[in-house]
Structures are given as C-alpha cells and as structure tokens.
Scaffold this active site. Structure first.
Site, PDB file in Angstrom:
ATOM      1  CB  CYS A   4      -8.977  -4.648  -3.507  1.00 28.34           C
ATOM      2  SG  CYS A   4      -7.944  -3.215  -2.960  1.00 28.34           S
TER       3      CYS A   4
ATOM      4  CG  ASN B  64      -0.082   0.292   2.852  1.00 32.92           C
ATOM      5  OD1 ASN B  64       0.919  -0.775   2.191  1.00 32.92           O
ATOM      6  ND2 ASN B  64      -1.074   0.339   3.649  1.00 32.92           N
TER       7      ASN B  64
ATOM      8  CB  CYS C 290     -10.933  -2.248   0.488  1.00 31.52           C
ATOM      9  SG  CYS C 290      -9.845  -1.881  -0.422  1.00 31.52           S
TER      10      CYS C 290
ATOM     11  CD  GLU D  36      -5.530  -5.957  -0.896  1.00 31.70           C
ATOM     12  OE1 GLU D  36      -4.871  -4.172  -0.655  1.00 31.70           O
ATOM     13  OE2 GLU D  36      -5.750  -6.748  -0.147  1.00 31.70           O
TER      14      GLU D  36
ATOM     15  CB  CYS E 262      -4.980  -1.467  -1.268  1.00 31.83           C
ATOM     16  SG  CYS E 262      -6.397  -0.827  -0.202  1.00 31.83           S
TER      17      CYS E 262
ATOM     18  CD  GLU F 256      -1.257   4.590   4.828  1.00 31.05           C
ATOM     19  OE1 GLU F 256      -1.351   5.781   5.033  1.00 31.05           O
ATOM     20  OE2 GLU F 256      -2.123   3.857   5.064  1.00 31.05           O
TER      21      GLU F 256
HETATM   22  N1  THU Z   1      -5.376  -1.472   2.700  1.00 28.66           N
HETATM   23  C1  THU Z   1      -4.776  -2.356   1.743  1.00 28.66           C
HETATM   24  O1  THU Z   1      -3.490  -1.940   1.485  1.00 28.66           O
HETATM   25  N2  THU Z   1      -5.561  -3.551   1.471  1.00 28.66           N
HETATM   26  C2  THU Z   1      -5.896  -4.063   2.283  1.00 28.66           C
HETATM   27  O2  THU Z   1      -6.616  -4.990   1.899  1.00 28.66           O
HETATM   28  C3  THU Z   1      -6.984  -3.395   3.458  1.00 28.66           C
HETATM   29  C4  THU Z   1      -6.229  -1.912   3.481  1.00 28.66           C
HETATM   30  C5  THU Z   1      -4.482  -0.158   2.841  1.00 28.66           C
HETATM   31  C6  THU Z   1      -4.742   0.921   2.625  1.00 28.66           C
HETATM   32  C7  THU Z   1      -4.888   1.621   3.555  1.00 28.66           C
HETATM   33  O3  THU Z   1      -3.271   2.523   2.684  1.00 28.66           O
HETATM   34  C8  THU Z   1      -4.430   1.009   4.251  1.00 28.66           C
HETATM   35  O4  THU Z   1      -4.274  -0.311   4.656  1.00 28.66           O
HETATM   36  C9  THU Z   1      -5.355   1.304   5.962  1.00 28.66           C
HETATM   37  O5  THU Z   1      -6.979   1.122   5.477  1.00 28.66           O
END
Ligand code: THU
Length: 136
Positions: free
Chosen positions: A92, A41, A89, A54, A52, A43
């Site tokens: 994804c 991920n 999520c 994925e 994310c 940000e």
């Molecule tokens: N996130 C992911 O990268 N994948 C997931 O399956 C759940 C959430 C990330 C998004 C964000 O950067 C952090 O986790 C918190 O939500």
C-alpha cells in the site's frame, strides 16, 4: 477534519470482509478536491486476491478519475476491535507513492479520535520509487 475521518473509518470497519485473518481494516482517503473515498480490506478464499483497505480507497478514487490526494486515515484490529495503531503494509505504501506526494501526503494511523499519529508518506517509505523515477 482528521477526527471526522477517524470516526467514519471506525464506523465503516463493519464493512470489512476478512473471514480468513479476522483482522478488519478501514480507511478514509481525502482527495485534494475535498472528496472522500472509503475502503475496507476484502479477503479471498484463494488468499492472493486479498486487497487492503488503503488500496480499495485509492483504486475507487482513481477509477472515478481522481488522482490527487492529501491524506488517508487507517484503523484496524482483530474482530473489528481497534485497540492498537495499524500501519499500511509495504504494498500500500508503494501504491501511495504512485499517486501521492511523499513529502506532503499524510498517513494518519488511529485508535480513536483522541489517539492517533500522523506521518508523511516519506517518513513511512523513505527513498521510495515512484513516477518521477521514470521521467527522462
Ligand atoms: N490489511 C489492510 O487492509 N491494511 C493494512 O494496513 C494492513 C493489513 C489487511 C490485509 C488482510 O486482509 C488483513 O489486514 C491481515 O493482514
């Protein structure tokens, strides 16, 4: 092998860039041709561009012309410490629906090589909307 992918995902979680949530996620995607694509991920200070792990893995593959996938392994945890299972999520899951067969694509959520669960995309996104719905 699933256990090797879990180890790779755990090793790569250090590349996650999540200074706002401090929740680090790492994914390893396997294409049907056997190639592996990793993702973490990433940000943004303005929040909405955050992506994310994925989707990073899927978009890396698609951007290299690979569009058929068999499995994704996902690990995640606060401060990069993986203690519990992290499930993809909804966004994804939808992107997986765009590129993966919901009946056969495997989503592996893991804590470590000895503690993981395997679901099909259909199990995590029942009655999902996908490319087939746009066929005449
Ligand atoms: N996130 C992911 O990268 N994948 C997931 O399956 C759940 C959430 C990330 C998004 C964000 O950067 C952090 O986790 C918190 O939500």
């Amino acid at each position: 092998m699933i256990k090797e992918d879990i180890r790779l995902a755990l090793d790569n979680i250090k590349f996650s860039s999540a200074p706002y949530s401090n929740f680090n996620v790492s994914a390893v995607l396997t294409a049907k041709n056997g190639e592996k694509f990793t993702g973490v991920n990433i940000e943004s200070a303005s929040f909405t561009p955050t992506i994310c792990a994925e989707r990073v893995a899927i978009f890396k593959a698609v951007s290299e012309g690979i569009k058929e996938f068999s499995r994704i392994v996902v690990v995640g945890g606060l401060e990069g410490v993986v203690k519990e299972l992290t499930t993809p999520c909804g966004v994804c899951r939808q992107v997986m629906m765009d590129y993966c067969d919901p009946k056969t694509f495997e989503i592996v959520i893991a804590v470590d090589e000895d503690n993981y669960e395997v679901y099909t995309l259909e199990e995590l996104l029942p009655k999902g909307f996908g490319p087939k719905d746009l066929e005449g």
